[in-house]
Each structure stands twice: as C-alpha cells, then as structure tokens.
Design an enzyme around this catalytic site. Structure first.
Site, PDB file in Angstrom:
ATOM      1  N   PRO A   1      70.913  83.064-109.558  1.00 13.92           N
ATOM      2  CA  PRO A   1      70.296  82.545-110.415  1.00 13.92           C
ATOM      3  C   PRO A   1      69.586  83.280-111.678  1.00 13.92           C
ATOM      4  O   PRO A   1      68.639  83.992-111.351  1.00 13.92           O
ATOM      5  CB  PRO A   1      69.112  81.827-109.753  1.00 13.92           C
ATOM      6  CG  PRO A   1      69.061  82.835-108.410  1.00 13.92           C
ATOM      7  CD  PRO A   1      70.152  83.435-108.403  1.00 13.92           C
TER       8      PRO A   1
ATOM      9  N   ASP B   1      68.234  88.471-112.081  1.00 12.68           N
ATOM     10  CA  ASP B   1      68.188  87.518-110.705  1.00 12.68           C
ATOM     11  C   ASP B   1      66.796  87.165-110.628  1.00 12.68           C
ATOM     12  O   ASP B   1      65.990  88.070-110.073  1.00 12.68           O
ATOM     13  CB  ASP B   1      68.679  88.519-109.762  1.00 12.68           C
ATOM     14  CG  ASP B   1      69.126  87.714-108.371  1.00 12.68           C
ATOM     15  OD1 ASP B   1      68.264  86.367-108.503  1.00 12.68           O
ATOM     16  OD2 ASP B   1      69.964  88.196-107.943  1.00 12.68           O
ATOM     17  N   HIS B   2      66.597  85.699-110.765  1.00 13.35           N
ATOM     18  CA  HIS B   2      65.499  85.295-110.463  1.00 13.35           C
ATOM     19  C   HIS B   2      64.824  85.269-109.068  1.00 13.35           C
ATOM     20  O   HIS B   2      63.616  85.375-108.810  1.00 13.35           O
ATOM     21  CB  HIS B   2      65.314  83.920-110.982  1.00 13.35           C
ATOM     22  CG  HIS B   2      64.061  83.618-111.669  1.00 13.35           C
ATOM     23  ND1 HIS B   2      62.792  83.708-111.225  1.00 13.35           N
ATOM     24  CD2 HIS B   2      63.571  83.003-112.677  1.00 13.35           C
ATOM     25  CE1 HIS B   2      61.508  83.392-111.829  1.00 13.35           C
ATOM     26  NE2 HIS B   2      62.412  83.124-113.091  1.00 13.35           N
ATOM     27  N   ARG B   3      65.649  85.511-108.034  1.00 17.32           N
ATOM     28  CA  ARG B   3      65.144  85.931-106.751  1.00 17.32           C
ATOM     29  C   ARG B   3      64.357  87.264-106.618  1.00 17.32           C
ATOM     30  O   ARG B   3      63.782  87.267-105.558  1.00 17.32           O
ATOM     31  CB  ARG B   3      66.450  85.790-105.769  1.00 17.32           C
ATOM     32  CG  ARG B   3      66.946  84.438-105.617  1.00 17.32           C
ATOM     33  CD  ARG B   3      68.386  84.663-105.096  1.00 17.32           C
ATOM     34  NE  ARG B   3      69.132  85.378-105.828  1.00 17.32           N
ATOM     35  CZ  ARG B   3      70.607  85.655-105.380  1.00 17.32           C
ATOM     36  NH1 ARG B   3      71.144  85.173-104.269  1.00 17.32           N
ATOM     37  NH2 ARG B   3      71.440  86.458-106.064  1.00 17.32           N
ATOM     38  N   VAL B   4      64.726  88.353-107.519  1.00 20.98           N
ATOM     39  CA  VAL B   4      64.227  89.336-107.308  1.00 20.98           C
ATOM     40  C   VAL B   4      62.912  89.659-108.430  1.00 20.98           C
ATOM     41  O   VAL B   4      61.997  90.119-107.857  1.00 20.98           O
ATOM     42  CB  VAL B   4      65.368  90.640-107.565  1.00 20.98           C
ATOM     43  CG1 VAL B   4      64.658  91.795-107.294  1.00 20.98           C
ATOM     44  CG2 VAL B   4      66.440  90.104-106.603  1.00 20.98           C
TER      45      VAL B   4
END
Ligand SMILES: Cc1cc2nc3c(=O)[nH]c(=O)nc-3n(C[C@H](O)[C@H](O)[C@H](O)COP(=O)(O)OP(=O)(O)OC[C@H]3O[C@@H](n4cnc5c(N)ncnc54)[C@H](O)[C@@H]3O)c2cc1C
Length: 1015
Positions: free
Chosen positions: A336, A491-494
């Site tokens: 994402p 990466d929006h998860r990070v």
C-alpha cells in the site's frame, strides 16, 4: 502461531551437496538476531559458519552434531516468540527432511536426479565430479550458460574457472574445486540449466573425455529447480517473500492416465493445481513444471493474486532478468504505497561534490543515510506477516544502466557509517562491474532503501516503485525553476505521510547545506581588503593554538589579548599554577609513604609558602615569556587590549584598561583609547571566568577578599589554617585536597548528590570515599550553603546538611569553585549576529558559529571547560578557516582531575556508551593487585576499559589511580585511534609497569566475550 523459519543447510560451495554439523554456536531457546552465526558445518572443503538472517529464537528439533544434512535440508528452526520454542532437542542424525524444510532455492538430490534423467544425461565413465549449475544468489533458480572458458578435454585444476553463467542478476564465474579433464555431455552456450543441474563433468583421464553436448531445454522449456519463494529481482534487487507458504505442501498424487515429473507434482501441490486438467508438453506428453505454472500463472507471481489477462500473439519467453523484474514488480502491487514530493535546490551539493571530487549520486546517497539517522523508520521494511524489520545499517540500491540494456542495482553498503570518500571509492568499483553485469551477490542483494535518479534524463517529475524488502524509494527528477523534485514512494505499513514529509525536509536541508555534513569546501575567508585575514580574540590555549596553526599556513593573523602575555587562564590562574601547588602537596604526601619503604626521617615535611610561590611565579613568567616570543617569532601580530565588535568584520581594540601585571585579569577600558581592525574571519576565544552564585553575603565577601575564586586565590600570602570550599567540581576538589595536604582543615560543600559530574560514576564514588580518609578533609554532598559572612581570616559559612539542620563552619577563607561562565556583554556580539544559547556562544563541531566567518572555541562555547579541549577546538577552527576537514569529537575527549589518587577519563563511560546505542561492556581492575602500586603503597582506585561488544572497539578508559596523568596517554591513543580489545591484548607492554594492566584487562574481557558467546 506464526510459521517457523527453517534453518537450512546452505550450499556453501558449488560442489557442496551436503554438510556435516560440526557445532551449534547457539543453544535451543537463544535469542537470535539477523546475522548471527548459529552453527558451523563441514562442507567438502572447509568448516564454515552458518549465518541466519532472521530474528527470533532458536527452536528444535536441531540436527545432531556430526549428522549429515543435504543442502537445503532442515538443520533447526527459528520461531518468533519464546512461547513457540520447541525444546525437543536434537533431531536424529541424518534427520529426514521436514516437509517444510524442502529447499526453497537449492536443489535436493532427488530433484537433481530428475533433472539429469529428464535431460537424458548419463555420467561418463571415470567421472570424478559433476559440474553443476551453482546457486550464485539467494534468489537464483536457474542460470544461462554464457560461455565455456575451458574446452572439452582441457585439464582442470582446483580453483579453475570453467564457465560463465548468467543469473537473474549478473554474469558470474563457475569455479570448480576438483581436478580432472573437462568432459561432456556438456550444456550448450545459451542453454538454461536449473540450479544443481549438470553442466558438464570432470573425468579422471583424458581418454575418458566424452565430447557430446548435453540435451538441455531452452529457456522457455526448462523447469526451474523450484519455484522461487522470494520473487527474484534484477533491477530492484531485493529479496522478499511473495508466495503463499511454498514448500510446505505435499506433491499431488500422480494424475490418472497421465505422467508428471516429481517437480511438477510438487509445485502443483504448492499452488493447488489439479493435474488432471493440465496438458503435458514434456516428452511423450509428460506434465512438466512449466505446464503447471501455465495453468496458474498468478500464484507464482505474487502473494496478492493478480488476475492475468489473456493477451493475443506469440510471446517470447522472458529472460531471467526480465522475469525477475516482472515478478518483483507484480509483488510490489501488494504494497500500500503513497507519494510525497519536496523540491530541493541542488546547486550547493553539486558544487561541494565537485570540490570534494565525489560523485553527486554518492553525495545524495550519503545525505539520504544521514537523514535516516533522524528518521530511522525510512530504513525499515515490512515482513510478512505483520512484522517490521528494524534496520540501522543503510544499504542504498541505485539503478544503473547495464551495457547492452537493462537496469542493474548495485548496493552501496553502510552509507550511514562509511565516509563520503570511502563510499565514492566503493561506488566507482560497483559502477564498473554493474555496467558489465558482473556484480556478485553481496554487491546487489538486499538494499534497505533505493534511489532512482532520472535528473540527467531531463524528466520533470516521476515516482518509482518500491519492491518488497524496502519501505521507500526516492525518485529524483531534473531540477526546474522550483528546484529538484524529490519524490518518495513509501509503504504505508511501515511509514506514514508525516514521517516521509519530515524525512524529505531533513534531506532537503542536507542537500541545500552540504557544508553542514560534508565539511568545508574551501577556505572560509570572504573576499575583501581586510587588515588581517583572521583576528583571534583571546590568547589562552584556544586562541593561541588557533593563531599558530593559521600563521603556519601563511595567513595574516592578529591575536588580541587583554593581558601582556599569552597563556590565558590556563597559564596564569588555572592549570599551571594549580599544578605547582599540587606538586608541593605531592611531596608532603609522599613523605608519609616513605616509611612504608623503610625510608625514615622524612615524615615531618613542612611547607615554605614563600619559596613555593617564588617557584610558581617563576614558572608562569618564564612560560609566558617563552610563549610570547614564540608567537611573535612565528609572525602572529600580538596586540594587547580588549576587543569588542563594531560589526561582523570590525573589532575595536580598547587599550585603556591595559595593565602590566599578567597575574591579574585586565580591566575593560572605557573606549577612549584604541584602534579599529578589520578582519576576514574572527575567532572568539575569550574563555570563561569563575561564576559566583547569588548566595547571601557572597558578593560582599568577594569584595573584601573573604571569598576567593580561582582568579584571586593566587594572592594568598600564606596557606590558610581552616578553609571552606564550595563546589565539588574539578577546581574545588583539587583545591580542597591541596590545602588539606598543606595542613589546613578543609570542608567541601557540594549541592549535588555526587562530586565531579564529568567523571565516571563509580570512579567519582570511590574518590569521595578515599578523600574522606584524609584526616583534615570532609566532603559534604547534597548540602545547601545558605549564607556567607565575615572578613578575610574570620569567615562564617551557614549550610543545611542532609540532616535538614543548619550548621555553621568557621574558617579563614572560602574558596568559591562553583563553575565558570563566559562574560559576553562586553564583546558586543549583537553587532555581529552571533547567536548565544544558555549563556555560551553556540558553535558546531567545526567551531563555526551561526555567522559563517565567525568562529568560537574553548571555554566560551561551554562543554568540557579544559585547556586541551580549547586547544583542539582552536586547531579545528583554523582547519575550517583553511578549508580543511576537521571536527571536534567530545566522545574522544579526555580529562584529569589532579587529586591523589587522580581521577581521569577518556571517551565514554558504560552509561554514556549505552545511551548512544552502543552495546557496551566494561572490564575493571583494582590498583590493589598491581605490583608497582603495592610497592609504593598507591593501592587506591581502579582502571576500567569500556568497549563495544560486537566490534570490540574501545570507546572509553577510566581511571582512579596515582599517575593516571601518565597512564592516560595509552587510553587516549586507544580511544582516539579506534583501537580494538584485540590490538591492546596483543600489544607487548613492558614489565613491570602499570601499563601491563591494559593488556591484561583487554585479554580478560575478550575471554569473557568469547565464553558468553558460546553459552
Ligand atoms: C584553578 C584551575 C585549574 C585548572 N586546571 C586545569 C587542568 O588541570 N587541565 C585543564 O585542561 N584545564 C584546567 N583548567 C581550565 C583551563 O584553564 C581552561 O579550560 C582554559 O584556560 C580555557 O582556555 P580558553 O582559551 O578557552 O580561555 P582562557 O584560557 O580563559 O583564555 C582567554 C583569554 O582571553 C582574554 N580575553 C577575554 N576577553 C577578551 C577580549 N574581549 N579581548 C581580549 N582578550 C580577552 C582573557 O583574559 C584570557 O587571557 C583549570 C582552570 C582553573 C581555574
């Protein structure tokens, strides 16, 4: 519960098919960190380490010592949490492979057999070794034969390169480690051979050489040895998990009425393909892996199942590199991502890089890594499932066009710690190899961040695609009127948008102000018709060392000092006079030790104050005179007077307050006499006089002379009989003990809980205990002095002790040793714009103030107020003015407190090292076990070494010891020279000297580290 990571027998050489477990370097249940060595194995050539690249805990079953495991077979497991550890211990020798341990990337023996059978190859008679396609990268599953370097029938020696193969990332050599004659069946150039598949043979004798080619399928027909669990990446070179748990499924049963290779059945099992619906394209209609993959293309490409669309036409099979990029890019779809752009003006960076002779690309990489020190999450990555890999080493991949097309991504390692020059050298080597596609795995695998620069292609804006394994990629477009767009896709998860925005702003700052981290890019003196290139204000250690370095480089320098002689506080009111008193005190103290050695008749030493003072003044005057002659001799223009700024290029030197007595501070003139001097650069080195806190009665007692400071104590006409000392810093402690040694009754009052804040805590604590044994000295900590009154010779000091009660101490004098503070008002800094912070001039590690051509050094900038610190900062200022790269590093500074025993420090204490993120450890040795100390009865104290556990670099040495002022030399060199415990352990120290302790401590700590590692 998450799936266990399988530690597999690695293929550590091209000929290795199995390995013997020699030792487990970690125990069941141990915490494992990326890069840890968990075991050693014996290959066909040597005993080698097995390193793992996962964090977690070592879990069973572990293969037994001496058991033989095939390459790719399970040796042990790593689980995520302690609760998941399987403590069942060792697996039986020759443990059957766990289903989940089927090699992800190496070929099992069975598979090799299959490949051989499928290729219809038979070993020639007399075969001593099969030359197999080596696995040359973690993601490589097959290789293309590019060239045979040796011909059929050639005699091959151990270590010969016989062929070159193209992997998914580069063209690499195939080396063999057996002797024999090169024999067929040999795979043709351009044929694709799965990892572990036979390429040719070595036979014993020349007449056994078979001169046939092997029948090997072309790229489109070949079966890779396994499906890749981690999408192979060429252009983006990142290793990542993209498939649903591969290798854990059983092969599907043989389909009814059809034939399928074992490998095809295996991948059918992994991807859930029903073989009855698959048409075989192998010989006699056998279903091969490519048929299975053809029926489920999406599953092999990405964890996020991507719908494939039928495209009309006859596609050419992708080559290994194209396939790797394709898989990697498809995998990226699972991330994402979002974009953030900031514009930066690159001109200063380009200019600075040119002046330094380094590539702009490398400068940008270094800037990216430096910005990550503030925003470390940019260097992390997401790891399936729901894990974050927190990395501190910044390895930056930067795309390069290869000769003949395609992109390769060399990785510039450790950008955060390597110097710009080192990185530039590394990059040159990488670039050359990358263009020829000759990078080795450690040169392209696993970047932690990536940069794609299309500025030179005139691209006005673009964004790049990060691949799994990194959290962000930076796209650099061409500079336009608003600057150069820097776009991060992350990466929006990070990382979140705000973090990326802050990171980009930090990066922008570093790009636009490269001198803040690249160092000076040329001399700092602005163009102009100045009276002097540099005016140095203050003739103490800071100013004088600076001025001498500047004239040594041919600059025109004036040193303005408000005293007739240089030397500053250090010579006239500090280091030197106090050490003259200390030397006398030492003689008296040492007499008390004489008896211990059987020397009698010397114990009743008495002090002749007048004689001591004569010696002290003679030393100061002689040294002052020597210094002045040297300064003039080296062509420093020494001007006596008080300097104040008129503007940022002019000082007024006031000569109205001049006096001829160097022992006293000069008064500030009224401005009626003097001269104006213009300068290109100025260095402020005006020191810091003693600070007297507003204790009731203090100001008045200062005037009467009942309170003395380090400026006025030198006027004493005799040693006092009773003395109060306020302040447990270096000056207070030294003075207190000197006077106690002179026979004076001394009480020292310190407001804090401990004395000597800059000294290592255990050393300071022990020193307090030792000093309290001095019969005429009392140290009171955590006390508050409430008032001081009286007249010289009859002072009264009221203080509240830890019992919360008020006490009175009557004494002849009070020495106020409550710190030093710069007096800045008379300098008129407001006329220059030089910034002040918390009472000191703000200067950076290159001694620069916020005004580019004005510098500040020594006590006036705060920090460690020591003479050698001032001197070093003075030399740093000179270097910076001259355009050289030099910085002051407080973490390597040192100091001695001249008590008996002496307390001393170099570098960091254990506490300080840990606070800086160093995994530090210390070793200490008491002086009481040292032979020399025992002989002279100087047994108080200890020496400590603090070292970084992993690099074994010595980061600190701390002392409480007589003669620490000499012993400290070795500690200074250890810390300044980044020496390791190993180097100190191996150095040959002479006997009998106290320096032997260093070698012994280093050896002891090394031994401890070795043993604790084995546990
Ligand atoms: C009792 C005592 C013992 C010490 N012992 C030690 C020790 O053992 N080891 C150690 O490392 N350090 C020691 N120090 C500290 C050391 O003296 C200082 O850290 C050091 O002198 C600082 O050097 P500097 O160049 O910054 O300033 P200074 O030495 O203070 O020199 C500054 C000079 O500039 C002059 N000046 C100020 N303003 C102007 C102006 N506007 N125009 C012209 N001239 C001006 C001052 O009068 C002075 O001469 C001791 C200090 C004291 C008081």
């Amino acid at each position: 519960m998450s799936e266990a990571y399988v530690i597999k027998m690695p293929q550590l050489s091209d000929t290795m098919t199995e390995g013997v477990i020699v030792s487990w370097e970690k125990n069941l249940g141990d915490k494992i960190e990326r890069g840890d060595i968990v075991a050693t194995v014996e290959t066909d050539k040597a005993i080698m380490d097995v390193e793992v690249f996962r964090d977690g805990f070592l879990s069973g079953p572990l293969s037994a010592i001496d058991s033989t495991i095939v390459v790719g077979g399970a040796m042990g497991f790593i689980v995520a949490t302690e609760a998941e550890i399987n403590k069942t211990g060792e697996a039986p020798a020759a443990a059957p492979e766990e289903p989940s341990a089927v090699s992800e990337s190496a070929v099992t023996a069975a598979e090799v057999a299959t490949v051989e059978a499928a290729a219809g190859q038979a070993e020639p008679e007399g075969t001593v070794s099969t030359i197999k396609m080596p696995q040359l990268s973690d993601t490589m599953t097959e290789g293309i034969v590019v060239e045979w370097v040796k011909s059929l029938g050639d005699r091959i020696e151990r270590g010969d390169i016989v062929a070159q193969v193209e992997t998914d990332k580069a063209i690499m050599d195939v080396e063999v480690f057996r002797e024999g004659f090169l024999s067929g069946p040999i795979t043709d150039v351009d044929s694709v051979v799965p990892v572990g598949g036979p390429m040719a043979y070595l036979v014993e004798t020349e007449d056994q050489v078979v001169r046939d080619s092997a029948v090997v399928s072309s790229a489109s027909e070949s079966e890779p040895a396994t499906t890749s669990p981690s999408g192979s990446v060429a252009a983006s070179v990142s290793t990542h998990q993209v498939q649903p748990a591969t290798g854990s499924a059983e092969p599907v049963p043989r389909p009814q009425g059809k034939q399928a290779t074992p490998y095809a059945r295996k991948i059918a099992g992994q991807s859930g393909v029903d073989l009855s619906s698959v048409n075989g394209t192998g010989p006699d209609g056998v279903i091969v892996a490519v048929d299975v993959k053809g029926s489920q293309p999406a599953a092999a490409a990405s964890a996020a199942v991507v719908a494939e669309v039928n495209v009309p036409g006859n596609g050419r099979p992708m080559n290994a590199m194209e396939k790797a990029v394709s898989h990697s890019m498809s995998s990226s779809l699972s991330m994402p991502t979002f974009n953030v752009t900031v514009n930066a003006i690159p001109s200063a960076l380009i200019k600075a890089s040119k002046q330094k002779g380094v590539s702009v690309t490398v400068s940008i990489a270094k800037a990216c890594a430096l910005a990550m020190q503030k925003h470390p999450t940019m260097n992390w990555c997401y790891q399936p499932v729901d894990k974050l890999v927190e990395r501190s080493q910044v390895d930056i991949g930067m795309a390069v066009s290869a000769d003949g097309g395609g992109l390769v991504v060399p990785v510039l390692r450790a950008c955060e710690s390597n110097s710009l020059e080192q990185l530039n050298d590394d990059w040159k080597g990488l670039l050359d190899k990358a263009r020829k596609r000759r990078l080795s795995p450690n040169e392209y695998a696993n970047p932690t961040f990536m940069v794609s620069n299309m500025g030179m292609l005139g691209v006005s804006y673009f964004d790049a695609i990060p691949t799994p394994g990194i959290a962000a990629i930076l796209a650099i477009a061409a500079a336009g009127p608003d600057g150069m767009p820097l776009t991060i896709t992350a990466d929006h998860r990070v990382v979140n948008g705000a973090e990326v925005a802050l990171y980009l702003n930090t990066l922008k700052g570093l790009i636009e102000q490269p001198d803040s981290w690249m160092g000076p890019t040329g001399p700092a003196i602005p163009e102009g018709d100045w009276d002097y290139d540099v005016v140095v204000i203050g003739g103490g250690p800071g100013g004088e060392d600076c001025a001498r370095d500047l004239v040594a480089h041919g600059l025109k320098v004036a040193m303005i000092n408000d005293s007739p002689y240089p030397g500053g506080e250090c010579l006239w009111r500090g280091c030197i006079p106090s050490k003259a008193w200390r030397a006398a005190a030492d003689r008296i103290r040492d007499r008390a030790h004489d008896e211990h050695l059987g020397v009698e008749g010397t114990t009743q030493a008495t002090l002749n104050w007048t004689r001591l003072e004569k010696t002290r003044k003679h030393v100061l005057e002689t040294r002052g005179d020597m210094a002045l002659k040297t300064d003039k001799g080296v062509k420093i223009k020494v001007i006596q007077g008080f300097a104040r700024f008129e503007d940022d290029h002019t000082v007024f030197v006031d000569t109205g307050g001049n006096n001829d007595n160097p022992h006293q501070r000069a008064a500030v003139g009224d401005g009626s006499q003097g001269e104006k001097i213009s300068f290109g650069c100025a260095v402020i080195a005006t020191g810091a006089p003693p600070f007297v806190p507003p204790i009731p009665g203090a100001e008045q007692s200062l005037k009467t002379g009942g309170i003395l400071t380090s400026d006025t104590v030198w006027g004493l006409e005799s040693a006092p009989k009773r003395l109060g000392v306020i302040g447990g810093g270096a000056i207070g402690m030294e003075m207190a003990q000197i006077f106690q040694d002179f026979g004076c009754k001394v009480k020292l009052f310190e407001g804090q809980e401990r004395i000597l804040a800059e000294v290592e805590p255990e050393i300071a604590k022990h020193l307090t205990a030792v000093l309290n044994e001095d019969k005429n000295l009392e140290i009171h900590t955590s006390v508050q002095v409430k008032s001081i009154k009286g007249k010289p010779g009859a002072m009264k000091l009221v203080y509240t002790d830890t019992d919360d009660k008020d006490h009175t101490f009557s004494c002849d004098y009070v020495i106020m040793a409550t710190g030093k503070r710069p007096v800045l008002e008379p300098l008129q800094l407001d006329k220059t714009g030089v910034a002040v912070d918390k009472g000191v001039i703000k200067a950076d590690t290159r001694s620069r103030t916020n005004v580019p051509h004005i510098f500040a050094v020594g006590d006036v900038v705060g920090g460690l107020m020591l003479a050698h610190t001032a001197g070093q900062q003075g030399r740093v200022a000179a270097a910076t003015i001259l355009g050289e790269d030099m910085q002051y590093d407080q973490d390597k500074d040192s100091g001695v407190i001249f008590t008996r025993p002496e307390a001393a420090f170099v570098g960091l204490s254990l506490e300080q090292a840990k606070a800086k993120g160093i995994d530090a450890v210390e070793v200490k040795m008491p002086m009481s076990i040292d032979a020399k100390a025992m002989i002279t009865n100087e047994i108080h104290g200890m020496i400590k070494i603090v070292a970084d556990k992993s690099s074994r670099r010595i980061v600190g040495v701390h002392y409480l010891a007589d003669h620490a002022d000499t012993l400290i030399g070795e500690g200074v060199m250890m810390v300044a020279g980044d020496m390791t415990l190993d180097q100190v352990a191996q150095a040959i120290h002479p006997h009998p000297t106290q320096t032997e302790m260093f070698g012994e401590m280093a050896r002891r700590l090394l031994s401890r580290l070795r043993r604790s590692k084995r546990k």
